[in-house]
Enzyme design. Structure first.
Site, PDB file in Angstrom:
ATOM      1  N   ASP A  38      -7.637  -1.500  -1.066  1.00  0.00           N
ATOM      2  CA  ASP A  38      -8.555  -2.452  -0.432  1.00  0.00           C
ATOM      3  C   ASP A  38      -9.958  -1.963  -0.747  1.00  0.00           C
ATOM      4  O   ASP A  38     -10.299  -0.812  -0.433  1.00  0.00           O
ATOM      5  CB  ASP A  38      -8.352  -2.492   1.083  1.00  0.00           C
ATOM      6  CG  ASP A  38      -7.019  -3.095   1.475  1.00  0.00           C
ATOM      7  OD1 ASP A  38      -6.442  -3.854   0.674  1.00  0.00           O
ATOM      8  OD2 ASP A  38      -6.553  -2.803   2.593  1.00  0.00           O
ATOM      9  N   GLU A  46      -6.463 -12.272   0.520  1.00  0.00           N
ATOM     10  CA  GLU A  46      -7.410 -11.222   0.930  1.00  0.00           C
ATOM     11  C   GLU A  46      -8.296 -10.871  -0.262  1.00  0.00           C
ATOM     12  O   GLU A  46      -7.838 -10.264  -1.232  1.00  0.00           O
ATOM     13  CB  GLU A  46      -6.646  -9.971   1.399  1.00  0.00           C
ATOM     14  CG  GLU A  46      -5.776 -10.214   2.618  1.00  0.00           C
ATOM     15  CD  GLU A  46      -4.978  -8.972   3.034  1.00  0.00           C
ATOM     16  OE1 GLU A  46      -4.969  -7.973   2.275  1.00  0.00           O
ATOM     17  OE2 GLU A  46      -4.356  -9.020   4.108  1.00  0.00           O
ATOM     18  N   HIS A  55      -8.023  -7.100  -1.550  1.00  0.00           N
ATOM     19  CA  HIS A  55      -6.714  -6.484  -1.780  1.00  0.00           C
ATOM     20  C   HIS A  55      -6.288  -6.631  -3.245  1.00  0.00           C
ATOM     21  O   HIS A  55      -6.129  -7.748  -3.745  1.00  0.00           O
ATOM     22  CB  HIS A  55      -5.702  -7.163  -0.848  1.00  0.00           C
ATOM     23  CG  HIS A  55      -4.307  -6.644  -0.927  1.00  0.00           C
ATOM     24  ND1 HIS A  55      -3.686  -6.016   0.126  1.00  0.00           N
ATOM     25  CD2 HIS A  55      -3.388  -6.679  -1.923  1.00  0.00           C
ATOM     26  CE1 HIS A  55      -2.445  -5.696  -0.217  1.00  0.00           C
ATOM     27  NE2 HIS A  55      -2.248  -6.084  -1.467  1.00  0.00           N
ATOM     28  N   HIS A  80       0.825  -1.212   0.000  1.00  0.00           N
ATOM     29  CA  HIS A  80       0.000   0.000   0.000  1.00  0.00           C
ATOM     30  C   HIS A  80       0.861   1.265   0.000  1.00  0.00           C
ATOM     31  O   HIS A  80       0.451   2.300  -0.529  1.00  0.00           O
ATOM     32  CB  HIS A  80      -0.901   0.025   1.235  1.00  0.00           C
ATOM     33  CG  HIS A  80      -2.123  -0.836   1.128  1.00  0.00           C
ATOM     34  ND1 HIS A  80      -3.301  -0.410   0.559  1.00  0.00           N
ATOM     35  CD2 HIS A  80      -2.348  -2.106   1.535  1.00  0.00           C
ATOM     36  CE1 HIS A  80      -4.205  -1.368   0.623  1.00  0.00           C
ATOM     37  NE2 HIS A  80      -3.646  -2.421   1.213  1.00  0.00           N
TER      38      HIS A  80
END
Length: 270
Positions: free
Chosen positions: A162, A244, A247, A155
């Site tokens: 996200d 995830e 993500h 990130h």
């Protein structure tokens, strides 16, 4: 010859005070200068300036997250990403709007100081105030070993987001009240904290293997929602992190080896 009188006692006292004050001012250290925060490179933009229709629920600006408090470096609830990432999200949004959905971002660019905050929290094994919701089945001492927390995050490079899907018309999500009873993030959607997103099988930031995008236990509508999100974003250049479902990283990254630390704020942008 007439003799000049000195100042009256009261006046002499005032003069003495003034002289002493001037001496103190002269001796005092210079005022501390305001700390100059780093700025984002010109390739970074606010997502809302590229596509104002994409919904925002920036979790780390407030207390509804796995730490339980606002995270360092998140000064404002603004999604900042690289310009190519923002443009790709706009393309994905246009596709989804035609299908009755909108994207909603939970997190975008993340400063290194925020990652450091996560690390400090993970090392404090006594702080489990949000365990019941975000990592109910994971021992906190395992967060590093199991890959939920790391010293660096993609990130911080500016091309990772996200996000989730929200059926339209969007229902407003109620505010989180710190200290309210928590429900496990893998519970049925009707029991979890009310989120206006499509049912993805778990909530956002759920530290559980059920969050793995292709987990075989996720079926039916939940699996279809994950696949719609993944396929739509893949079509505009995003790669999903298999652990995830929320993500995604836009490829190729503009800054594949740089971890930035400017704060999340419109003031950080050029």
């Amino acid at each position: 010859m007439m003799r000049m009188r000195g100042p009256a006692p009261a006046l002499r006292a005032l003069i003495a005070l003034a002289v002493a004050g001037a001496a103190l001012v002269a001796a005092a250290p210079p005022a501390a200068r305001a700390v100059s925060e780093p700025k984002a490179p010109e390739e970074f933009v606010a997502l809302s300036s590229v596509d104002p229709t994409i919904l925002h629920e920036m979790r780390y600006t407030a207390a509804h997250n796995f730490v339980g408090e606002p995270i360092d470096g998140y000064h404002r609830p603004v999604c900042i990403v690289t310009r190519p990432t923002a443009r790709a999200l706009r393309k994905a949004q246009r596709t989804l709007l035609r299908r009755g959905h909108s994207l909603k971002v939970y997190d975008c660019y993340r400063p290194q100081r925020a990652v450091d905050h996560f690390v400090r929290w993970a090392e404090d094994l006594g702080d489990e105030r949000m365990k019941k919701e975000f990592y109910p089945q994971v021992d906190k001492s395992r967060l590093f070993a199991d890959g939920y927390i790391a010293a660096k995050s993609g990130h911080s490079r500016g091309s990772t987001v996200d996000l989730t899907l929200v059926p339209l018309p969007a229902v407003k999500t109620r505010p989180y009240v710190p200290g309210e009873p928590l429900v496990p993030c893998h519970a049925p959607q009707s029991e979890r904290f009310p989120d206006n997103s499509a049912d993805m099988g778990t909530g956002f930031d759920c530290f559980d293997t059920l969050s793995h995008t292709e987990d075989p236990r996720i079926q039916g509508v939940q699996r279809a929602n994950r696949q719609l999100l993944k396929d739509t974003l893949a079509g505009v250049g995003f790669v999903n992190l298999p652990e995830e479902w929320w993500h995604f990283t836009h490829k190729p990254e503009l800054f594949p080896d740089t971890y930035f630390d400017f704060p999340v704020s419109r003031r950080s942008l050029s």
